[in-house]
Structure formats: C-alpha cells, structure tokens
Design a protein around this motif. Structure first.
Motif, PDB file in Angstrom:
ATOM      1  N   HIS A   1      93.814   1.650  42.141  1.00 10.30           N
ATOM      2  CA  HIS A   1      93.514   0.564  41.183  1.00 10.30           C
ATOM      3  C   HIS A   1      94.818  -0.253  40.636  1.00 10.30           C
ATOM      4  O   HIS A   1      94.655  -0.916  39.647  1.00 10.30           O
TER       5      HIS A   1
ATOM      6  N   CYS B   1      85.711  -3.551  42.094  1.00  8.76           N
ATOM      7  CA  CYS B   1      86.027  -2.401  42.337  1.00  8.76           C
ATOM      8  C   CYS B   1      84.718  -1.626  41.805  1.00  8.76           C
ATOM      9  O   CYS B   1      84.458  -1.867  40.552  1.00  8.76           O
TER      10      CYS B   1
ATOM     11  N   CYS C   1      85.174   0.980  40.131  1.00  2.38           N
ATOM     12  CA  CYS C   1      85.804   1.406  38.649  1.00  2.38           C
ATOM     13  C   CYS C   1      85.346   0.351  37.778  1.00  2.38           C
ATOM     14  O   CYS C   1      85.680   0.523  36.346  1.00  2.38           O
TER      15      CYS C   1
ATOM     16  N   CYS D   1      91.480  -4.560  41.984  1.00  2.26           N
ATOM     17  CA  CYS D   1      92.166  -3.449  42.489  1.00  2.26           C
ATOM     18  C   CYS D   1      92.584  -3.282  43.956  1.00  2.26           C
ATOM     19  O   CYS D   1      91.950  -3.930  45.003  1.00  2.26           O
TER      20      CYS D   1
HETATM   21 ZN   LIG Z   1      89.484  -0.177  40.498  1.00  2.00          ZN
END
Ligand SMILES: [Zn+2]
Length: 421
Positions: free
Chosen positions: A253, A263, A265, A270
């Motif tokens: 990340h 991403c 996340c 990332c």
């Molecule tokens: Zn990420």
C-alpha cells in the motif's frame, strides 16, 4: 569482483570454531578454488586455524580438494587448491520451492547457488487449502528424478506475504487466503522426513543477492518484488531485516506518485493495486490485449511485437520506478534489486524502471544502482534454496546439526535416506 569480507568475531571455544568455519567457507565461496595459504590471507585466520576448519569442512563434505595444478605436495599440503564441494562433482545440494500464485517453482541448487535443475508447476484454480500437499508431492517426484545420488542438505521454501521463519509459519497471505498456516511443517509432512525451512520470498531473494549476487549487495540493498504479491526486503551489512514478528517489507500500500488505481484498502494509487501481475493482467484484458488476465500472456504478446502490450508493460515499469524512487530516497541503499517478470526477460523494461526512478529520486542519479536479480529467470528457486544455504554459510556446524546432517561424521550419499521415486 571485490567482495567485502564478513566480520569474524573473536570468540572462545565452540563459538570461535563456528565463526572460523564460517569464515573459511565464505572465503572459498567468494574466491575459490584457492590454496589453504590463500584462504588464510583472505580471511585473516592463522594457517593452523584454516587447516583445522578445512579438515572439519572436508569431513562434512562441504569442501573438497581439487586435483593439483602445480608441482609437489600430496593430500593436505598447503598449496592444493580447495573448493566448495559442488553438485557437478556430486557434492551436497539444497532444494528450493517457491509457492506462488498461480504457479510454484522448484529447483536444486549447489553450494554456489547455481541451478542444477528446475521446474515450474502451474496450479491455476487449485484449492489453496490443499496446495501445500499438492506441491510437496510434485517436489518429491522432482527430487527423485534429479538428485542423482547427491546428498540433500534440506528444503528451503519461500512464499509471499507475512512469513515468520522461526515458527515456519505463514502469518498472512492475502492472495492465497492463508492465515497462521504452519507451512514448513505441512511441506515436511509431504516430503517424508525432510527438513523444511521457510521464509518470505522477498527476503529470500535479498539473501541470495547478498550471498551469491553483486558485491554491493553486502553493503546495503533494497529488494522489491512485483508479482501477484508485492513486497520488499531490506538488507544492511549482509543481514536481512525482519523486525518485530518478521513483519518487515509490506509495501503493498505504498502510494505510487501519479497513480489513480483503486485499491481494495479503500485508497487510490497503492503499489500493489497499480503494478501487481493481477492488476496488469486485468488491465490488459480490459484493453483487449489478451483473452485472460494473465501477465505472462502480456509479456509474450509484447515479445511478439504487440505495441499495446509493450506500452502497458512500460507503464507498469515506470510506476515501479516511481516506487523505487521513494525507497531510494528513504533508505539510500547501495543497490535496489527489482524482481519483475518483464524486466528480467527484457532489459528494455529495466531501463524504464531506472529512468522513472532516477527522474523522481532526490538522492540517486545513477541508474546502475537499480538491477534485476543476478539469477534471472531462475531467481525464485535459487532464492528458495538460499533459505537453507544462508544459515549454512553463517553457522555451518550448528546448521548441519539442525539439518541432522549425518552424525558430524563422514558424509555419504547412502546416509541421505532419499526415498525411492
Ligand atoms: Zn491500498
């Protein structure tokens, strides 16, 4: 090449014997074949200490005397050249297995980290729960086919994600959905009684660069692994950093300048979402370059002259280069090693990585500091084998004991307990 000598700490008793044995072994690795007198000169040990340690290492089968080149002298004379006992002369070998997505690879490597045999095993769509059993079965057959009577030191295994080598545990591997998986024990079970050591693949490659690669790697290096998994490793003064819980190296990340890739996340830009094999394969499929989201097909298409495939691989290389620039600026290593498929196979993509890194970096204006791994397409099996070979070159006597190497006595292939095919 000029190698930086390893420090040989002065210790008493067994500790000193171990340190001296390691110094002799590594001197022969770096400079061999060479005479005992030259080993003494390079290592700073006394001729008597070299003689003692060499005798130990001959007995364990790690060193051998070569047929004499010059005149005079019999076995044991100071001028007889000494070398590592290599696979070509049926010396000991290490097996390496890299468990990856969507393929794993095996290899047999000699004491110089050179490949004797290797094989790639595709397991697209295989159930990750039974993958270790599947891989160990295939590896067992591979060993039966290729050992050819050579004694096996042990099996080194490498995988992506968060790996705890002391516990032989994959703490977390998102792509395979593994959490707290005792992978070393599972592989060992599938391989009879063979010893298996496990490490993270980015650290294993960093360690193989330190042991067998370019001399600068021993001062300091950063290794960046770009596969389906993206991770990194840092080595300083010949030691690869693990950190608390062996969690170092998670750069999935890391924000890549100018990337807008979304991403899982929740953020954008990332490194893994921008540059992983998965990301590039999916982009290639979306752009109609390949029918399946498989980065190998993209690499093949570019090699066959497909300009869109080439453009996509160059885009990825520049994104990787911008991430390399960040790592260079923070850590200023002597060497950055980048493991990425297209740049290992075609140096033009390495040049893209170098160009983007040097453009963005504030500390590095030397593109030559960024390199591909020394073992090229054999990088993964060599690195996995290094998981066994590295402790051997650092603490040879203790490691042989841990590997249950035949009783500290003379080594013979019949004691190796290789199972029949
Ligand atoms: Zn990420």
């Amino acid at each position: 090449m000029t190698f930086i000598p390893y420090a040989t700490p002065r210790m008493a008793g067994d500790g000193r014997r171990e340190a001296n044995a390691a110094a002799v072994l590594r001197t022969v690795l770096d400079h061999g074949p060479l005479a005992r007198s030259a080993i003494a000169r390079h290592s700073g040990l006394s001729p008597a200490a070299v003689s003692r340690q060499a005798t130990d290492l001959f007995r364990h089968g790690l060193l051998r005397e070569l047929p004499e080149l010059g005149e005079g002298g019999g076995v044991g004379r100071p001028q007889v050249p000494v070398d590592l006992h290599l696979g070509a002369s049926h010396g000991p070998v290490a097996a390496g297995v890299h468990l990856g997505v969507p393929a794993s690879s095996f290899g047999l490597v000699d004491l110089r980290g050179r490949v004797i045999a290797r094989r790639t095993m595709n397991h697209v769509g295989a159930d990750p729960r039974v993958l270790p059993a599947h891989v160990s079965r295939e590896l067992d057959a591979f060993l039966a086919e290729h050992l050819d009577g050579r004694p096996l030191l042990g099996v080194g295994a490498a995988a992506g994600g968060w790996v705890d080598p002391d516990q032989g545990l994959v703490v977390r591997h998102d792509a395979l959905g593994w959490f707290h998986r005792p992978l070393a024990a599972e592989l060992a079970r599938g391989l009879g009684r063979r010893r298996v050591r496990l490490d993270n693949h980015a650290r294993a490659i960093a360690q193989s660069e330190i042991l067998f690669g370019r001399p600068q790697a021993r001062r300091s290096l950063v290794h960046l692994f770009i596969g389906n998994v993206v991770d990194a490793a840092l080595g300083i003064a010949g030691v690869v950093h693990q950190g608390p819980g062996s969690a170092a190296g998670d750069v999935a990340h890391l924000p890549v300048p100018d990337s807008t890739a979304v991403c899982p996340c929740g953020r954008a830009g990332c490194l893994e979402a921008t540059a992983s094999n998965t990301a590039v394969g999916e982009t290639a499929q979306r752009r109609g370059i390949v029918p399946e989201p498989d980065v190998s097909l993209v690499v093949d298409a570019a090699a066959a002259g497909d300009r869109r495939a080439d453009r996509l691989l160059r885009e990825r290389a520049r994104a990787v280069g911008r991430a390399v620039a960040l790592l260079l600026d923070v850590l200023n290593p002597d060497l950055v090693v980048v493991t990425e498929q297209s740049s290992i196979l075609n140096p033009e993509y390495l040049e893209e990585i170098r160009g983007a890194a040097v453009d963005l970096s504030h500390v590095c204006d030397d593109p030559e500091r960024i390199v591909s791994p020394h073992a090229g397409p054999a990088t993964l099996p060599v690195a996995a084998g290094t998981v066994v070979l590295n402790p051997l070159f650092r603490r040879p006597l203790q490691t042989l004991q841990e590997l249950s190497w035949p009783g500290g006595g003379a080594l013979s292939t019949s004691q190796n307990a290789d199972k029949p095919g």
